[in-house]
Every structure is written in structure tokens, then in C-alpha cells.
Scaffold this active site. Structure first.
Site, PDB file in Angstrom:
ATOM      1  N   SER A  63      -3.113  -2.789   5.289  1.00 20.39           N
ATOM      2  CA  SER A  63      -2.721  -3.154   6.354  1.00 20.39           C
ATOM      3  C   SER A  63      -3.713  -3.852   7.221  1.00 20.39           C
ATOM      4  O   SER A  63      -4.731  -3.489   7.190  1.00 20.39           O
ATOM      5  CB  SER A  63      -2.091  -1.819   7.024  1.00 20.39           C
ATOM      6  OG  SER A  63      -1.310  -0.970   6.557  1.00 20.39           O
TER       7      SER A  63
HETATM    8  N1  SAH Z   1      -2.588   3.017   4.122  1.00 22.34           N
HETATM    9  C1  SAH Z   1      -2.896   1.896   3.157  1.00 22.34           C
HETATM   10  C2  SAH Z   1      -1.747   0.714   3.261  1.00 22.34           C
HETATM   11  C3  SAH Z   1      -0.884   1.063   1.897  1.00 22.34           C
HETATM   12  S1  SAH Z   1       0.344   0.216   1.380  1.00 22.34           S
HETATM   13  C4  SAH Z   1      -4.139   1.188   3.701  1.00 22.34           C
HETATM   14  O1  SAH Z   1      -4.961   1.695   4.242  1.00 22.34           O
HETATM   15  O2  SAH Z   1      -4.415   0.357   2.962  1.00 22.34           O
HETATM   16  C5  SAH Z   1       1.757   1.229   1.439  1.00 22.34           C
HETATM   17  C6  SAH Z   1       1.426   2.426   0.154  1.00 22.34           C
HETATM   18  O3  SAH Z   1       2.515   3.120   0.219  1.00 22.34           O
HETATM   19  C7  SAH Z   1       1.320   1.841  -0.907  1.00 22.34           C
HETATM   20  O4  SAH Z   1       0.419   2.134  -1.898  1.00 22.34           O
HETATM   21  C8  SAH Z   1       2.561   2.578  -1.769  1.00 22.34           C
HETATM   22  O5  SAH Z   1       2.503   2.671  -3.358  1.00 22.34           O
HETATM   23  C9  SAH Z   1       2.946   3.759  -1.129  1.00 22.34           C
HETATM   24  N2  SAH Z   1       4.295   4.223  -1.274  1.00 22.34           N
HETATM   25  C10 SAH Z   1       5.232   3.807  -1.252  1.00 22.34           C
HETATM   26  N3  SAH Z   1       6.397   4.590  -1.122  1.00 22.34           N
HETATM   27  C11 SAH Z   1       5.931   5.858  -1.260  1.00 22.34           C
HETATM   28  C12 SAH Z   1       6.262   7.280  -1.148  1.00 22.34           C
HETATM   29  N4  SAH Z   1       7.528   7.397  -1.226  1.00 22.34           N
HETATM   30  N5  SAH Z   1       5.340   8.146  -1.154  1.00 22.34           N
HETATM   31  C13 SAH Z   1       4.079   7.998  -1.249  1.00 22.34           C
HETATM   32  N6  SAH Z   1       3.467   6.578  -1.296  1.00 22.34           N
HETATM   33  C14 SAH Z   1       4.222   5.545  -1.161  1.00 22.34           C
END
Ligand code: SAH
Length: 224
Positions: free
Chosen positions: A72
Site C-alpha cells: 500500500s
Molecule cells: N499490508 C500490506 C499490503 C498487502 S496487500 C503491506 O504493507 O504491503 C493485501 C494482502 O492481503 C495480500 O498479500 C493478499 O494475499 C492478502 N489477502 C487477501 N485476502 C486475504 C485473506 N482472506 N486472508 C489473509 N490475507 C489475505
């Protein structure tokens, strides 16, 4: 907390000063929570992206982190954590969607105990190496489906979800402590809004507030 800055030295693009400029930009964008700003000054964001993208780590952009996922933007991380914290001291918090681990690492500087769940296990292996390198000790990672939260260690003072859900998952609301706040993008495709759900300090009620339009990858059900 002690942060190992070795990788940051020797590269102008990844230096402390570049991070200071990022913080100045966040202030201009309306971020006011000094605790969140200090945390983002401390955590070296470039450590969480691949070397080829490290020179772009402090731009206000979402960047690819593999497996079709993105880190993000600094603004959205700051906005979500400011909304979740709401100027309160935080004990236990949960992040859903660890991704590259950047937001989780920032969270470790504003809460005493951080849990983060991710459905793609390969992403977690990389995060473990990074938090070890940064000597972060108050973060627990789990390969788990964030739709379900993490009932065994609930309740949480704050929950922040880094992927968009079509509707607020009921299990996450249930796992909020009294006065706790859940920050989550709700919607699909290009129609998403950042929601904040606050559990009343007394009684069983909740408040819901809609902040602004956002763009996240989807929250997917079940483990990858
Ligand atoms: N917080 C992160 C951004 C991650 S993007 C950062 O600082 O970079 C969103 C993430 O959510 C992805 O890695 C994706 O695999 C995860 N995700 C999507 N659905 C999910 C679920 N049901 N449970 C856990 N993680 C999930």
C-alpha cells in the site's frame, strides 16, 4: 526499538533523509498522528520491496510485491493506522493481509503486540527474514484466512484490513474489544470506500463511518 539501518546506508534514495521527505509529504496530505508519523520515520520502507524497486520505495505509490499483490502507498498506510489508533494507546492489534510486511512493521511501533495474517504462505517467509533483520520482536505472523480473524488471541483494540471485502466480515467485528476500531476497505473493483467500525466502550453497539474512496486488491476467501 532498535532498527538495523545497514542496508539503508550508502544509498541516497533509501536514506533517513528520503524518509523525512516522505513524512513531510504525509503531513501535507493531512496526517496528524505524531505516533504514526514517528513509526513511519523509523521503519525503512525500502527493506520491504525487491531491490529493483527500492529506489521507488518512498514515492507515494503502491508497488508490486509478487503473487499479484501490492504494498500500500505510504499515505494509505498512514491514513489507516491514524484512523485505527484514534489517539489511543494500543495493546493488541490485528492486521489482515501481511503482504510484504511493511504495514505490520509500522504497527509494531504503535501497538504493544501485533498479529498479522496472510493467505499466501510464500509472502510470509520473506516477511520473517525482514523482521528478523530489523530486530522486531512484537509481531506474530500466521498463515490464515483473514475473513475469520484470529479468534484464539482476540479481542483486539484495533483491526486493520489491507484488502477490500465486498462486505464487513462479521467475525472481525466480533473480535473487537470494547472501544476497539476496525478499519477496512469495503466494495469491489473500482468502487471501494474506507470504513471505520467502532465498538462502543459500553454495551453491544457499533458505529460505522465512511472515510474516502480507496483502491485495494480483493480480500479472497480461504488459504492460497
Ligand atoms: N499490508 C500490506 C499490503 C498487502 S496487500 C503491506 O504493507 O504491503 C493485501 C494482502 O492481503 C495480500 O498479500 C493478499 O494475499 C492478502 N489477502 C487477501 N485476502 C486475504 C485473506 N482472506 N486472508 C489473509 N490475507 C489475505
Amino acid at each position: 526499538m532498535l532498527i538495523d539501518e545497514q542496508r539503508a546506508r550508502g544509498s541516497g534514495m533509501t536514506s533517513e533523509r528520503t524518509r523525512t521527505r516522505m513524512i513531510e509529504r504525509l503531513r501535507q496530505q493531512g496526517i496528524r498522528d505524531e505516533r504514526v508519523l514517528a513509526a513511519m520515520q523509523t521503519i525503512p520502507r525500502h527493506v520491504f520491496v525487491d531491490d529493483a524497486l527500492a529506489h521507488r520505495a518512498y514515492e507515494d505509490d503502491a508497488l508490486p510485491i509478487g503473487h499479484g499483490q501490492t504494498i500500500s502507498s505510504p499515505y494509505i498506510v498512514a491514513r489507516m493506522l491514524q484512523s485505527m489508533r484514534h489517539e489511543r494507546p494500543l495493546e493488541r492489534v490485528l492486521e489482515v493481509g501481511t503482504g510484504c510486511g511493511y504495514q505490520a512493521a509500522v504497527l509494531t511501533q504503535v501497538a504493544r503486540e501485533v498479529f498479522s495474517v496472510e493467505r499466501i504462505s510464500q509472502l510470509l517467509d520473506k516477511v520473517r527474514a525482514r523482521i528478523w533483520q530489523l530486530r522486531i520482536h512484537n509481531l506474530r505472523l500466521a498463515h490464515a484466512d483473514g475473513y475469520l480473524g484470529l479468534a484464539e488471541v482476540a479481542p483486539f483494540d484495533g483491526i486493520v484490513v489491507a484488502a477490500a471485502a465486498p462486505a464487513v466480515p462479521p467475525r472481525l467485528i466480533e473480535q473487537l474489544a470494547p472501544g476497539g476500531r476496525l478499519v477496512i476497505p469495503v466494495g469491489t473493483g473500482e468502487r471501494q470506500q474506507l470504513h471505520v467500525i467502532t465498538r462502543h466502550a459500553q454495551g453491544a453497539g457499533f458505529d460505522e463511518q465512511v472515510l474516502e474512496p480507496v483502491r485495494f486488491v480483493p480480500l479472497l476467501e480461504r488459504l492460497a
